[in-house]
Design an enzyme around this catalytic site. Structure first.
Site, PDB file in Angstrom:
ATOM      1  N   THR A   1       0.534  -1.324  -0.040  1.00 57.74           N
ATOM      2  CA  THR A   1       0.083  -0.060  -0.004  1.00 57.74           C
ATOM      3  C   THR A   1       0.764   1.266  -0.011  1.00 57.74           C
ATOM      4  O   THR A   1       0.315   2.305  -0.023  1.00 57.74           O
ATOM      5  CB  THR A   1      -0.810   0.038   1.196  1.00 57.74           C
ATOM      6  OG1 THR A   1      -0.093  -0.365   2.522  1.00 57.74           O
ATOM      7  CG2 THR A   1      -1.970  -1.130   1.167  1.00 57.74           C
TER       8      THR A   1
ATOM      9  N   CYS B   1      17.418   4.839  -4.654  1.00 56.51           N
ATOM     10  CA  CYS B   1      16.734   5.260  -5.843  1.00 56.51           C
ATOM     11  C   CYS B   1      17.834   6.392  -6.500  1.00 56.51           C
ATOM     12  O   CYS B   1      18.047   6.242  -7.639  1.00 56.51           O
ATOM     13  CB  CYS B   1      15.579   6.249  -5.590  1.00 56.51           C
ATOM     14  SG  CYS B   1      15.647   7.273  -4.127  1.00 56.51           S
TER      15      CYS B   1
ATOM     16  N   LYS C   1      25.312   6.020   1.668  1.00 59.67           N
ATOM     17  CA  LYS C   1      24.813   5.090   0.775  1.00 59.67           C
ATOM     18  C   LYS C   1      25.281   5.216  -0.682  1.00 59.67           C
ATOM     19  O   LYS C   1      25.520   4.296  -1.274  1.00 59.67           O
ATOM     20  CB  LYS C   1      23.334   5.310   0.857  1.00 59.67           C
ATOM     21  CG  LYS C   1      22.605   4.789   2.061  1.00 59.67           C
ATOM     22  CD  LYS C   1      20.905   4.922   1.914  1.00 59.67           C
ATOM     23  CE  LYS C   1      20.293   4.798   3.177  1.00 59.67           C
ATOM     24  NZ  LYS C   1      18.897   5.121   3.075  1.00 59.67           N
TER      25      LYS C   1
ATOM     26  N   HIS D   1      13.665  12.360  -9.367  1.00 60.78           N
ATOM     27  CA  HIS D   1      15.050  13.027  -8.945  1.00 60.78           C
ATOM     28  C   HIS D   1      15.978  13.768  -9.802  1.00 60.78           C
ATOM     29  O   HIS D   1      16.230  13.005 -11.015  1.00 60.78           O
ATOM     30  CB  HIS D   1      15.961  12.033  -8.052  1.00 60.78           C
ATOM     31  CG  HIS D   1      15.301  11.478  -6.921  1.00 60.78           C
ATOM     32  ND1 HIS D   1      14.434  11.987  -6.055  1.00 60.78           N
ATOM     33  CD2 HIS D   1      15.625  10.325  -5.861  1.00 60.78           C
ATOM     34  CE1 HIS D   1      14.099  11.505  -4.926  1.00 60.78           C
ATOM     35  NE2 HIS D   1      14.862  10.260  -5.039  1.00 60.78           N
TER      36      HIS D   1
END
Length: 340
Positions: free
Chosen positions: A14, A133, A217, A246
């Site tokens: 969800t 991402c 990261k 992005h």
């Protein structure tokens, strides 16, 4: 992919990424036999449409992975930490979108356009990690350049949309914009500063070295995915008042000299990339333009005259689609085509 069909579970179904995964499985005609949509107690009992049918959302539990071939996880790192190994032990191959397993030596970290060969290592733990991402869109562009002229150093500054911080962040931007236009007080919940009409140079928590976790990261994941620890990388990650997609400004230093024209040719022929670079016509990719698109878009390719072998460029991608959901489904497609 053959005629075989697979039992699929979507954990965190969800959320923004989970819903996009379900949508992409349908769009790409992934060979689904049965699909289990899994979520927390708060969302269980609801429904999500899949291929024209209403599918009930079930409570995520250990038992929900019995007989499941592939689990597409995006429930948050703390939930993946508990349930991904349980699903893996039940014989389900987990493709995890969270940060939980990315730097685990026994878990492959995969972007299919960059290192699909690493998928074969999934058997060590029955888990494959989906990168951050902002890392995904960057390495899709870096890989063909690195193959051609070897990259020595990358300086990246990101301009990251609020959707990367979840549904509450998207709502916060909308609520703040409405409050400002109605001369009401601005409420801050998800971000430490007002995000409407503002940029916040702070994504994830700060570490002792002054970098944020998001920046580290990008550095560590890029080295692992590219399979080259010699690439020097530094990052500054910024949250901007954009709903989706992005942007990233890249400065790349290469071992050998390469021209902007050669870069354009290399990237134009690379998988998953679309070059939009005609400055004389004011043509370059923007975040609004690439929403719901599969590719990583590249423009503003030009020489950096301040160093010997330098190139600047601007890259944009849909962080929810290619930066998370699509990348996970592409991993699953490669998995069933070559390994299951």
């Amino acid at each position: 992919m053959g005629n075989k069909k697979y039992n699929i579970a979507v954990a965190g179904a969800t959320g923004i990424v989970g819903r996009e995964i379900v949508k992409i499985l349908s769009e790409r005609n992934f060979p689904v036999n049965k699909i289990n949509l899994l979520a927390s107690e708060r969302s269980a009992g609801g429904y999500i449409d899949f291929k024209g049918n209403r599918k009930k959302i079930h409570l995520l539990s250990e038992e929900t992975f019995q007989g499941i071939d592939i689990g597409l996880f995006s429930p948050g790192a703390s939930v993946s930490k508990v349930y991904a190994p349980k699903a893996a032990d039940a014989g389900c191959v987990v493709i995890d979108n969270t940060s939980q397993f990315r730097m685990d030596h026994d878990v492959p970290l995969v972007v299919p356009e960059v290192n699909p060969q690493d998928i074969k290592d999934y058997k060590k733990k029955n888990i494959i990690a989906n990168p951050n991402c902002s890392t995904i869109q960057m390495v899709v562009v870096l890989k063909p350049i690195h193959d051609a002229v070897k990259i020595k150093r990358v300086v990246v500054s990101t301009y990251q949309a609020v959707s990367g911080a979840g549904k509450e962040a998207v709502s916060e931007l909308s609520d703040q914009v409405r409050a400002i236009y109605n001369l009401k007080a601005v409420e801050k919940k998800k971000f430490p500063y007002q995000i409407a009409f503002n940029c916040i140079p702070h994504i994830d928590v700060f570490l002792e070295n002054g970098y944020t976790k998001e920046e580290i990261k990008m550095i560590n994941e890029t080295k692992k995915i590219m399979g080259d620890k010699s690439i020097n990388i530094t990052a500054t990650t910024v949250r901007v008042p954009v709903y989706n997609c992005h942007g990233e400004s890249l400065n790349i230093e290469t071992e050998k000299k390469i021209s902007p024209a050669e870069i354009k040719e290399i990237l134009s022929n690379a998988p998953g990339i679309k070059v939009v670079d005609e400055p004389e016509k004011n043509r370059y990719p923007t975040q609004i333009d690439v929403s719901e698109k599969d590719e990583v878009f590249v423009g503003r390719i030009r020489e950096d005259y301040s160093i010997k072998n330098g190139i600047n460029m601007w890259i944009v991608a849909d962080n929810i689609r290619k930066g998370a959901a699509l990348n996970a489904v592409q991993i699953a497609e490669n998995l069933i085509e070559n390994y299951l």
